[in-house]
Design an enzyme around this catalytic site. Sequence first.
Site, short mmCIF file in Angstrom:
data_model
loop_
_atom_site.label_atom_id
_atom_site.label_comp_id
_atom_site.label_asym_id
_atom_site.label_seq_id
_atom_site.Cartn_x
_atom_site.Cartn_y
_atom_site.Cartn_z
N TYR A 159 -17.86 0.35 53.13
CA TYR A 159 -19.02 1.55 53.02
C TYR A 159 -17.89 2.84 52.81
O TYR A 159 -18.76 4.00 52.20
CB TYR A 159 -18.83 1.96 54.76
CG TYR A 159 -19.78 1.40 55.95
CD1 TYR A 159 -19.59 0.08 55.25
CD2 TYR A 159 -21.06 1.89 55.57
CE1 TYR A 159 -20.95 -0.88 56.15
CE2 TYR A 159 -22.51 1.72 56.15
CZ TYR A 159 -21.85 0.14 57.25
OH TYR A 159 -23.15 -0.79 57.49
N LYS A 226 -13.11 -10.05 61.33
CA LYS A 226 -12.91 -11.18 60.73
C LYS A 226 -11.44 -11.79 59.82
O LYS A 226 -11.51 -12.03 58.67
CB LYS A 226 -13.87 -11.19 59.74
CG LYS A 226 -14.49 -12.34 58.80
CD LYS A 226 -15.47 -13.12 60.01
CE LYS A 226 -16.45 -14.78 58.98
NZ LYS A 226 -15.73 -15.11 60.23
N ASP A 280 -17.59 -13.63 64.27
CA ASP A 280 -18.56 -14.46 64.21
C ASP A 280 -18.72 -14.65 66.01
O ASP A 280 -19.63 -14.44 66.35
CB ASP A 280 -18.74 -15.37 63.63
CG ASP A 280 -17.38 -15.84 63.13
OD1 ASP A 280 -15.99 -14.90 63.47
OD2 ASP A 280 -17.44 -16.76 62.86
N ASP A 304 -21.15 -2.31 62.52
CA ASP A 304 -22.56 -1.53 62.37
C ASP A 304 -23.76 -2.48 62.74
O ASP A 304 -24.34 -2.23 64.13
CB ASP A 304 -23.11 -1.56 60.41
CG ASP A 304 -24.02 -0.74 60.12
OD1 ASP A 304 -24.67 -0.40 61.24
OD2 ASP A 304 -23.97 -0.75 58.89
#
Length: 413
Positions: A159, A226, A280, A304
């Site tokens: 971002y 992640k 995930d 987000d």
Amino acid sequence: MTQGRVTIPAEGGKIYYHNGTIQVPDNPIIPFIEGDGIGPDIWKATSRVLEAAVNTCYRGGRKLWWAEVFAGEKAHTIYGEWLPDETIETIREYKVALKGPLTTPVGGGIRSLNVTIRQRLDLFAAIRPARYIPGVPSPVKHPEKVNMIIFRENTEDVYAGIEWAMNTPEAKKCIAFIKDSFNVAIREDSGVGIKPISIYGTKRLVRMAIGYALMHHLPSVTLVHKGNIMKYTEGAFRDWGYEVAREEFGDSTVSEAELFARYDGKVPPGKVVIKDRIADAMFQQILLRPDEYSVLAMPNLNGDYMSDALAAQVGGLGLSPSANMGSEIAVFEATHGTAPKYAGKDVINPSSLILSGVMMLEHLGWQEAADSIVGALERTIRDKTVTYDLERQLPGAKRVKCSEFASAVIEKM
Ligand code: NAP
């Protein structure tokens, strides 16, 4: 008192910080941005509810003094610009603001006003609670098991806006540089984006999340990352998160690994458990075992996605509040947009902005007023007095306008 085009109520007092602690007078001045589209409708409903709660709880001993500041279409009409400096500087000076949704003007190279406000005021944490309100239609079987609060890093990650389109000189230069310097090949027909995650940005976010868990006696903080794939950004986020816990909150936190190695899986009294999950897997966890999670801290992009997924589990964006916080400044805002097709129709659900106002009252330390709104809003929804968005999913519900919903909440205080 008028500064530029902003009128500051003379009866109000300033919120300020002393030794890192917020100091709130009984008459705080709160700048507000009404917002575009449905903004005026939800602002009117919300300000009425907040004022009624403060009045009911403190009987004139405390009062909010609003100061309107301008952004979006209203600012464009008044100042000829979308986000005047005066708006940013007034919020900076008065520390706490409430904000309606703003249209992002399409074209003309104008960046999202919401993102610009967060960046200019360095509001590095986007805080989004997800808690179920009984009676709200939900797509899952046990929405009542969801009670989480997301701390999403708000300034870094993909971002940061560092990206170049395919075939631009910048993208070509970047691809050539990476090939020449590191012998790493990127296809020439690629757009290129950069994902910075810093130790500074991570630590201040995780510090805030752990501080919140401790202050509210919550059981755990989960670092969602992640890191198995992006080791030096997302993986580092996890490592730096554990580092903050160990170095700054060593007496009051315990890592999940330590819990099993040293405490037989039982949490020592008063300690917050720090754990981490791969993003995930975490999306499965919030559906399958939501009651095992409390505070979640994560980089920008994970946050987000996760915020909207959790909001959906407990009834959607119309009911989901948020805060954008920096080290001293806090801007509370509805999570949804301007819903232009409903503008001026007085039909939209004002709960997201009302509940953002509740977060604001909690931030001021006015817990009684915050609790009285939550109780009244829950009773109103339980009685099936709701706006169109919930009515269409709730058999037997009474459909009311935005302003009528606010009146029903006030009656139930
Ligand atoms: P949106 O304004 O959030 O509206 C999309 C749909 O969500 C609405 O049509 C409505 O669905 C539902 N909805 C939104 N708010 C609701 C509420 N309070 N009560 C009930 N239902 C609600 O999203 P958008 O149409 O994509 O965006 C419109 C503008 O808002 C854009 O310019 C965008 O940039 C801006 N935006 C601003 C913010 C912000 O200020 N933080 C955030 C997001 C978007 P139904 O039609 O099914 O009733």
